[in-house]
Scaffold this motif. Structure first.
Motif, short mmCIF file in Angstrom:
data_model
loop_
_atom_site.label_atom_id
_atom_site.label_comp_id
_atom_site.label_asym_id
_atom_site.label_seq_id
_atom_site.Cartn_x
_atom_site.Cartn_y
_atom_site.Cartn_z
N UNK A 119 41.41 -22.93 11.80
CA UNK A 119 42.42 -23.09 10.69
C UNK A 119 43.58 -22.00 10.84
N UNK A 120 44.28 -22.11 12.15
CA UNK A 120 45.34 -21.20 12.53
C UNK A 120 46.59 -21.13 11.15
N UNK A 121 46.80 -22.34 10.63
CA UNK A 121 47.80 -22.43 9.79
C UNK A 121 47.64 -21.55 8.57
N UNK A 122 46.26 -20.91 8.52
CA UNK A 122 46.30 -20.23 7.19
C UNK A 122 46.25 -18.79 7.36
N UNK A 123 46.59 -18.27 8.68
CA UNK A 123 46.98 -16.86 8.70
C UNK A 123 48.32 -16.65 9.62
N UNK A 124 49.35 -17.34 9.01
CA UNK A 124 50.66 -17.26 9.52
C UNK A 124 51.14 -15.72 9.11
N UNK A 125 52.00 -15.23 10.04
CA UNK A 125 52.58 -14.07 9.91
C UNK A 125 54.30 -14.10 10.07
N UNK A 126 54.80 -12.80 9.80
CA UNK A 126 56.42 -12.92 10.15
C UNK A 126 57.30 -14.20 9.84
N UNK A 127 58.11 -14.34 10.62
CA UNK A 127 58.95 -15.32 10.32
C UNK A 127 58.25 -16.75 9.70
N UNK A 128 57.46 -17.03 10.21
CA UNK A 128 56.67 -18.20 10.04
C UNK A 128 56.01 -18.18 8.31
N UNK A 129 55.42 -16.98 8.00
CA UNK A 129 54.93 -16.83 6.57
C UNK A 129 56.04 -16.61 5.75
N UNK A 130 57.18 -15.96 6.15
CA UNK A 130 58.44 -15.91 5.40
C UNK A 130 58.93 -17.32 5.10
N UNK A 131 58.95 -18.03 5.93
CA UNK A 131 59.31 -19.51 5.79
C UNK A 131 58.42 -20.26 4.59
N UNK A 132 57.29 -20.28 4.82
CA UNK A 132 56.45 -20.91 3.85
C UNK A 132 56.42 -20.38 2.45
N UNK A 133 56.73 -18.94 2.37
CA UNK A 133 56.71 -18.36 1.11
C UNK A 133 58.18 -18.34 0.37
N UNK A 134 59.13 -18.86 1.19
CA UNK A 134 60.43 -18.98 0.74
C UNK A 134 61.33 -17.59 0.65
N UNK A 135 60.68 -16.86 1.51
CA UNK A 135 61.41 -15.20 1.73
C UNK A 135 62.13 -15.02 2.72
N UNK A 136 62.72 -16.23 3.55
CA UNK A 136 63.58 -15.83 4.84
C UNK A 136 64.73 -14.90 4.68
N UNK A 137 65.36 -14.70 3.29
CA UNK A 137 66.18 -13.66 3.28
C UNK A 137 65.89 -12.31 3.27
N UNK A 138 64.75 -12.07 3.18
CA UNK A 138 63.91 -10.54 3.25
C UNK A 138 63.93 -10.23 4.89
N UNK A 139 64.04 -11.17 5.68
CA UNK A 139 63.60 -10.79 7.17
C UNK A 139 65.00 -9.94 7.61
N UNK A 140 64.62 -9.10 8.49
CA UNK A 140 65.73 -8.55 9.35
C UNK A 140 65.96 -9.16 10.49
N UNK A 141 66.78 -8.94 11.43
CA UNK A 141 67.22 -9.62 12.56
C UNK A 141 65.89 -9.43 13.63
N UNK A 142 65.15 -8.11 13.41
CA UNK A 142 64.45 -7.66 14.34
C UNK A 142 63.18 -8.43 13.94
N UNK A 143 62.81 -8.94 12.78
CA UNK A 143 61.50 -9.82 12.40
C UNK A 143 61.71 -10.99 12.63
#
Length: 793
Positions: free
Chosen positions: A601-625
């Motif tokens: 069930x790898x899809x349940x523990x996404x992190x970083x950009x993948x998790x931000x995309x699912x949560x609609x929070x891509x605007x909070x990511x810095x370039x490094x992240x």
């Protein structure tokens, strides 16, 4: 520390040695008297004996702020009763912050200046529970608020008696103005203008405010000295034909009313006091000394409330104005020299235009990084146009508040002013959005150590003083070296003596080897190795609160951590994993370790950009992240991870299973059965991390080991937050810990159970709880005697 700095600045600024010593000594005396003021005069509050009890308070409403489903009211209480509304009233004098559920007929605008009667549980404000984090109790003390109270439905009564007409009239003025603005401006623009005029961000979306923070322009949303001085300039110009005395009195009256509307924030009080001193000097035909006005206004605020020195707005306001008083003249003198050398006058005009902004950016940068952990490149480009727009919006906005009260011609003029404000706000929002979408204008930074701040400000302020210039021209280099040496010694010794540095060195911090971080109702252990590796075992989390962003990120940045080498997640329950996911949006995590069964069930523990995309929070990511990748490690019983020399993790459970067994395990929907049981070995200390282990899991763990010695540990992280269905007596005997840590917060589950607490008392096992003790630190782990500290001593 601030008092010591003020004393040093007094000493450095003056030429006469005797006068310098007297001034410095005076401010040191005032500082230490201020520190002892609460001890001398406020040993006991009149409400102390009612702490934790249901009482009735009567008093006047000083301010009101509206939340989504509640209201916060600042009550200046004058009477208390422990019985009922008509009970035996006793006179008191205290400021209490009330939280009241919204009720029908409860109109915010009518409450200002009203006498009210409320019933609820009186409590002390919650203090900070992690090192370096925001301390709510300290913040309220800086506003002279010592108590908080939650008022239930139906326990609120208005006496229909306006005890303070001035407060009521100011509130009516403000409320009508805001409602008029809401009719002609969009919600976003109205919220922005109200924040600029009064510092009230309740009308702003959190996302918009955060975008201003990232761009380094959020200062325009907190009423500051800039706002006051702009209004002062416009009013002075408007009243220039009036007699001097009348003009001065009208200006002072307006400043007082504006300070009332801004709820007397330290920066507004500072600016108003300095302008008042300037007006008084003009009336008395005396010379106005900028530096003396700074020190005197500071002295008055500290005298009124010694705790104001802990207010961040107070510190930043005085740092900014002192920088302009000391550093800006030095910069301007360099610009004058450049003009003499080149003969180009335009260089001076450009230099003097940009120099105040440059000085403020350089001088405020370290303190902003210390408190807010951000550094913004955008601020260097955005502040000029933003301040330009603010210079027009603030007087237009104040004009709108007055015009909305006028009939006929007022309506016509109101429409013109509102349209002008709309266009300016549109331009400001466009610029802010442009730089926010760019995404590279800011980045997160760790808080600089105290020693670095002392070194930076001490050397820079001394270098820009007249004293340094005189000593340098007279070639008294030895005295300059002595002063630099004293500053260096202060940067090394003061933090060490105060216990906020491990060694006497400017770059030293107070670091802990093991920290049970207080994340509320959740688990989190922070491991810091001697070679600087940082490991988290769980990270707390909540469905309604962003633990990763609001607890883990500031805790780590304020304690010198800018990346996580390994995050171990015992299981995927929200209160263990969601905090790690939230953190991954802002901070790189090199490795994520979880139970081997989670591969299906790898899809349940996404992190970083993948998790931000699912949560609609891509605007909070810095370039490094956006480019950061996290590698996943899958663990099972028998695995070992070496973290550093003499430091490793042993996985005690669960065992390896077949694919079919994993599917059946997760189909049973018992997430706790998949919880990793990890034994941390840190030099001479062992910690058993049990996740959400219950009775059945404890028995299974004891059955799986050949010898209970494998379970023995110095510190036990109590399973399932001290639940009544965990921590059996047999398990305690098997583990035999010296210290038990319950990671628990405010909850409705009855955690920790009284049976569990009594069990530890029965076996004389030391107990620590995050909800009562805050973060728990374990140090000195290389010796046989472990040092245990609790943040809330």
């Amino acid at each position: 520390m601030s008092g010591i700095f003020i004393a040093c600045f007094c000493f450095l600024e003056k030429n006469n040695r005797r006068e310098s010593v007297i001034r410095a000594g005076f401010f040191l005396f005032v500082f230490f008297i201020g520190i002892q003021y609460p001890s001398f005069f406020q040993l006991h509050s009149a409400l102390d004996k009612y702490a934790g009890e249901v009482i009735v308070l009567k008093g006047m409403v000083c301010s009101v702020s509206e939340k989504e489903n509640s209201m916060r009211i600042l009550l200046k209480s004058n009477a208390v009763s422990a019985n009922a509304y008509e009970g035996d009233w006793k006179c008191v004098s205290a400021r209490v912050l009330l939280t009241i559920r919204k009720q029908d007929g409860l109109d915010e605008k009518c409450l200002y200046g009203e006498e009210i009667c409320v019933k609820g549980i009186l409590e002390k404000p919650q203090q900070g529970k992690n090192p370096g984090m925001f301390d709510y109790a300290e913040y309220l003390k800086s506003k002279k608020i010592d108590w908080v109270m939650s008022v239930g439905y139906g326990h609120f009564e208005m006496k229909q008696n306006k005890t303070n007409k001035v407060v009521w009239l100011a509130a009516q003025f403000k409320e009508k103005g805001i409602k008029s603005l809401q009719q002609v401006l969009t919600e976003e623009k109205c919220g922005l203008l109200v924040a600029m005029l009064f510092g009230d961000k309740n009308y702003m979306e959190e996302e918009l405010y955060e975008s201003f923070q990232k761009n380094g322009t959020a200062h325009i949303l907190a009423v500051s000295g800039i706002h006051v001085h702009l209004l002062y300039l416009y009013i002075s110009r408007f009243l220039q034909r009036e007699a001097k005395l009348q003009r001065s009195l009208l200006i002072l009256l307006f400043l007082f009313l504006y300070a009332t509307l801004a709820e007397f924030s330290p920066s507004v009080v500072r600016a108003s006091l300095m302008i008042g001193i300037h007006i008084l000097a003009s009336l008395l035909m005396q010379r106005y000394d900028f530096f003396s006005a700074i020190c005197f206004s500071c002295f008055l605020q500290i005298l009124y409330n010694p705790y104001v020195i802990c207010n961040v707005g107070f510190q930043l306001s005085y740092l900014a104005v002192y920088s302009l008083a000391v550093v800006l003249p030095w910069v301007d003198s360099r610009i004058d020299r450049l003009i003499l050398k080149t003969g180009n006058e335009w260089i001076g005009n450009v230099g003097r235009f940009f120099s105040p902004l440059l000085v403020l950016q350089i001088m405020m940068g370290p303190m902003v990084a210390f408190y807010f952990n951000t550094f913004s490149f955008s601020a260097f480009f955005l502040n000029i146009p933003i301040l330009f727009f603010a210079g027009m919006l603030i007087p237009i906005g104040m004009s709108l508040l007055f015009l909305c009260w006028l009939p006929y011609s007022g309506g016509f003029l109101f429409g013109i002013a509102a349209k002008s404000a709309d266009l300016l706000l549109e331009a400001m929002l466009f610029l802010n959005e442009l730089f926010t979408r760019w995404g590279n204008g800011y980045f997160w930074v760790v808080s600089p150590p105290y020693g670095v701040l002392i070194l930076f400000y001490g050397i820079l302020f001394f270098f820009c003083t007249e004293m340094h210039c005189i000593l340098y021209r007279r070639k008294k280099v030895q005295r300059i070296y002595i002063i630099f040496t004293v500053i260096m010694l202060c940067a090394c010794v003061l933090p060490y003596v105060l216990g906020i540095a491990d060694v006497p060195h400017p770059f030293s911090r107070r670091l802990h080897q093991l920290t049970f971080v207080d994340v509320g109702q959740g688990d989190c252990l922070h491991i810091r190795t001697p070679n600087g590796k940082n490991i988290l075992i769980d990270g707390g989390g909540s469905a309604s609160f962003d633990t990763g962003k609001k607890i883990l990120l500031p805790y780590l940045l304020k304690n010198g951590v800018d990346h996580i080498d390994l995050a171990v997640v015992t299981h995927l329950h929200t209160d263990h994993f969601k905090g790690i996911q939230g953190l991954s949006i802002f901070m790189p995590i090199t490795y994520l370790a979880t139970y081997e069964g989670n591969q299906i069930r790898e899809e349940e523990f996404s992190l970083g950009a993948e998790y931000a995309g699912k949560e609609g929070r891509m605007n909070e990511l810095t370039k490094r992240q956006k480019i950061q990748k996290t590698e996943t490690l899958y663990l099972k019983k028998g695995d070992q991870i070496k973290l550093d020399e003499g430091i490793w993790l042993d996985v005690l459970a669960p065992r390896e299973m077949s694919l079919k067994e994993y599917e059946n395990l997760f189909d049973a929907e018992d997430e706790n059965a998949t919880s990793l049981i990890i034994k941390v070995s840190y030099l001479n200390c062992t910690v058993l991390m049990t996740g959400d282990l219950g009775f059945e899991g404890e028995q299974s763990l004891m059955n799986s080991v050949e010898n209970f010695k494998k379970l023995h540990c110095d510190v036990l992280k109590v399973g399932h937050h001290g639940s009544a269905y965990s921590t059996s007596e047999e398990f305690i005997n098997a583990v035999s810990p010296s210290l038990a840590v319950i990671q628990v917060g405010k909850n409705n589950f009855g955690h920790p159970a009284s049976r569990v607490i009594e069990l530890f008392q029965k076996y004389d096992i030391m107990l620590a709880r995050n909800d009562l003790d805050g973060a728990v630190f374990l140090d000195n782990l290389s010796s046989k005697t472990i040092k245990i500290e609790k943040f809330c001593k």
